[in-house]
Design an enzyme around this catalytic site. Structure first.
Site, PDB file in Angstrom:
ATOM      1  N   ASP A   1      -8.054  -8.030 -38.946  1.00 57.39           N
ATOM      2  CA  ASP A   1      -8.961  -7.637 -37.866  1.00 57.39           C
ATOM      3  C   ASP A   1      -8.709  -8.448 -36.599  1.00 57.39           C
ATOM      4  OD1 ASP A   1      -9.882  -6.228 -40.008  1.00 57.39           O
ATOM      5  OD2 ASP A   1     -11.783  -7.292 -40.184  1.00 57.39           O
TER       6      ASP A   1
ATOM      7  N   LEU B   1     -16.053  -1.620 -37.975  1.00 54.29           N
ATOM      8  CA  LEU B   1     -15.042  -1.480 -36.920  1.00 54.29           C
ATOM      9  C   LEU B   1     -14.760  -2.832 -36.275  1.00 54.29           C
ATOM     10  CD1 LEU B   1     -16.252   1.895 -35.362  1.00 54.29           C
ATOM     11  CD2 LEU B   1     -14.464   1.517 -37.070  1.00 54.29           C
TER      12      LEU B   1
ATOM     13  N   GLU C   1      -5.401  -0.897 -47.118  1.00 55.09           N
ATOM     14  CA  GLU C   1      -6.742  -1.476 -47.274  1.00 55.09           C
ATOM     15  C   GLU C   1      -6.746  -2.478 -48.420  1.00 55.09           C
ATOM     16  OE1 GLU C   1      -8.874  -1.593 -44.761  1.00 55.09           O
ATOM     17  OE2 GLU C   1      -8.990   0.585 -44.769  1.00 55.09           O
ATOM     18  N   HIS C   2      -7.348  -3.636 -48.169  1.00 58.15           N
ATOM     19  CA  HIS C   2      -7.421  -4.734 -49.148  1.00 58.15           C
ATOM     20  C   HIS C   2      -6.025  -5.223 -49.532  1.00 58.15           C
ATOM     21  CE1 HIS C   2     -11.774  -4.808 -49.665  1.00 58.15           C
ATOM     22  NE2 HIS C   2     -11.723  -3.492 -49.491  1.00 58.15           N
TER      23      HIS C   2
ATOM     24  N   ASP D   1      -4.301  -7.142 -46.968  1.00 55.05           N
ATOM     25  CA  ASP D   1      -3.962  -8.275 -46.086  1.00 55.05           C
ATOM     26  C   ASP D   1      -4.072  -9.626 -46.794  1.00 55.05           C
ATOM     27  OD1 ASP D   1      -6.779  -8.203 -46.007  1.00 55.05           O
ATOM     28  OD2 ASP D   1      -6.919  -8.415 -43.817  1.00 55.05           O
TER      29      ASP D   1
ATOM     30  N   SER E   1     -17.228  -8.090 -35.450  1.00 51.15           N
ATOM     31  CA  SER E   1     -17.168  -9.545 -35.628  1.00 51.15           C
ATOM     32  C   SER E   1     -15.841 -10.108 -35.111  1.00 51.15           C
ATOM     33  CB  SER E   1     -17.414  -9.940 -37.081  1.00 51.15           C
ATOM     34  OG  SER E   1     -16.538  -9.284 -37.941  1.00 51.15           O
TER      35      SER E   1
HETATM   36  C1  GLA Z   1     -12.341  -6.226 -43.976  1.00 48.87           C
HETATM   37  C2  GLA Z   1     -11.646  -7.562 -43.746  1.00 48.87           C
HETATM   38  C3  GLA Z   1     -10.133  -7.369 -43.569  1.00 48.87           C
HETATM   39  C4  GLA Z   1      -9.540  -6.503 -44.672  1.00 48.87           C
HETATM   40  C5  GLA Z   1     -10.379  -5.254 -44.884  1.00 48.87           C
HETATM   41  C6  GLA Z   1      -9.926  -4.464 -46.079  1.00 48.87           C
HETATM   42  O1  GLA Z   1     -12.270  -5.457 -42.819  1.00 48.87           O
HETATM   43  O2  GLA Z   1     -12.172  -8.196 -42.606  1.00 48.87           O
HETATM   44  O3  GLA Z   1      -9.501  -8.624 -43.499  1.00 48.87           O
HETATM   45  O4  GLA Z   1      -9.415  -7.242 -45.873  1.00 48.87           O
HETATM   46  O5  GLA Z   1     -11.765  -5.547 -45.065  1.00 48.87           O
HETATM   47  O6  GLA Z   1      -8.658  -3.943 -45.836  1.00 48.87           O
END
Ligand code: GLA
Length: 381
Positions: A157, A124, A33-34, A36, A127
């Site tokens: 995503d 989820l 998480e966080h 990418d 978008s």
């Molecule tokens: C959101 C962003 C992703 C990613 C997550 C955190 O979903 O759209 O690109 O940065 O937060 O992992």
């Protein structure tokens, strides 16, 4: 009636012609998480909720959008898209159209009928599902959200919405964009618990975290020349150069760098079809997001805590950008129904809110579901 047939019927009733249909799924991130937007590693899976777009060309330069979810039509002119969204649902499809045109594609007008069942605002990636199904063009979709919608999101995503594989998670290297699919352990269900706290991809906090990571890279590069992102920094190097950073920046970096390691260890477990140690890695990820990255909230923490008391539990953590939305839980297939009932009751008692809990399967990424050959919109460059 299946979904494609239902959409064709609705499209015909509204626009009077046949259509082609594209589908793209939402996603849940299992770990990473966080990371990418820090060139790191992530491990999302596409889920069985999708956005569907029925499309047929027009002879003018208009885009006529209709959203089944909002029961609302919208008309836009391809020559007047500008470079900014307006905070409306149409920002996502129009952002994709804008990005394609800005990249030199000359689009023609089209009628679009859009319908989705990805829970909205739950983290989820409804978008990404609407962007990918309308645009079906990965990098351009990412640009659409960054510059048009105004959240400087990473690539995860949209990538998994395109490339997801049934029964598998994707291990994605967000620097090289190389990826590998990993079979999920067969005895494990993916259970997604929605806190029902509305997740407005809190763009300002999200963008602030991202700016903090960039600032930390600038400061660290005084001692570590040549680093381009936190991907290039080890935990040892971070500790050695702690004095260059404020306490907050130090903790932000510690989260990102350690999270990349956690993705590797879960990948290693799944490669061997194992689950031992999964619980600890997931808990460490959640704690790090809560304490070091500070993107959790009371409801997410409660949901994870309640889940940890159930039978058949293999691990849980918050998933997605944070500040509400969902948790991802690995649960024994045999116990998933019981888990769903008990967590639901426990969370309602603790928080006074009834959660939505989805027992999911990892699903296939975007696809063309139906072609109306004579109707295919032509894109020329
Ligand atoms: C959101 C962003 C992703 C990613 C997550 C955190 O979903 O759209 O690109 O940065 O937060 O992992």
């Amino acid at each position: 009636m299946n979904k494609a047939h239902e959409l064709l019927t609705s499209f015909k009733a509204r626009f009077g012609t046949g259509a082609s249909i594209y589908r793209a799924p939402g996603r849940v991130n299992l770990i990473g998480e966080h990371t990418d937007y820090n060139d790191g590693l992530v491990m999302p899976a596409a889920i069985g909720f999708s956005c569907w777009v029925a499309i047929a060309p027009r002879d003018d330069r208009k885009l006529i959008l209709y959203s089944q979810n909002y029961s609302e039509a919208y008309e836009a002119d391809l020559d007047e898209l500008g470079g900014r969204g307006s905070g409306h649902w149409t920002d996502y499809p129009l952002g994709v159209a804008w990005a394609l045109q800005d990249a030199g594609y000359r689009l023609r007008g089209a009628n679009l009928y859009i319908a989705g069942d990805v829970p909205l605002g739950a983290g989820l990636s409804s978008s990404a599902a609407i962007e990918v199904s309308t645009g079906y063009s990965l990098l351009l979709c990412q640009r659409a959200e960054n510059e048009f919608v105004g959240a400087r999101v990473g690539i995860m995503d949209q990538f998994v919405s395109c490339h997801g594989r049934a029964g598998h998670a994707l291990l994605i290297d967000c620097r090289s964009l190389e990826y590998r699919s990993l079979r999920l352990p067969p005895k494990v269900s993916l259970v997604i618990c929605n806190t029902m706290v509305k997740h407005k991809l809190q763009a300002s906090e999200y963008n602030l975290r991202r700016a903090e990571c960039e600032e930390a890279v600038r400061k660290l590069s005084a001692a570590l020349p040549g680093i381009r992102s936190l991907r290039d920094v080890s935990l040892e190097q971070l500790a050695e150069n702690r004095s260059l950073l404020s306490e907050t920046l130090y903790r932000r970096c510690r989260h990102v760098i350690s999270e990349n390691w956690r993705v590797r260890s879960v990948a290693d477990l799944f490669e061997r079809g194992k689950t031992d140690g999964l619980r600890e890695v997931m808990a460490a990820s959640h704690d790090s997001l809560r304490d070091d990255y500070e993107v959790s909230c009371q409801e997410l923490d409660a949901m994870v805590e309640i889940a940890g008391r159930q039978r058949g539990f293999y691990g849980a953590r918050m998933t997605g950008g944070g500040f509400g939305g969902c948790t991802i839980n690995f649960v024994d297939v045999e116990r998933a129904g019981e888990f769903q009932r008990r967590v639901s009751a426990g969370y309602e008692t603790a928080m006074g809110l009834r959660p939505d809990i989805y027992i999911c399967e990892a699903s296939q990424g975007a696809e063309l579901v139906e072609t109306a050959a004579e109707n295919l919109p032509k894109v020329t460059r």
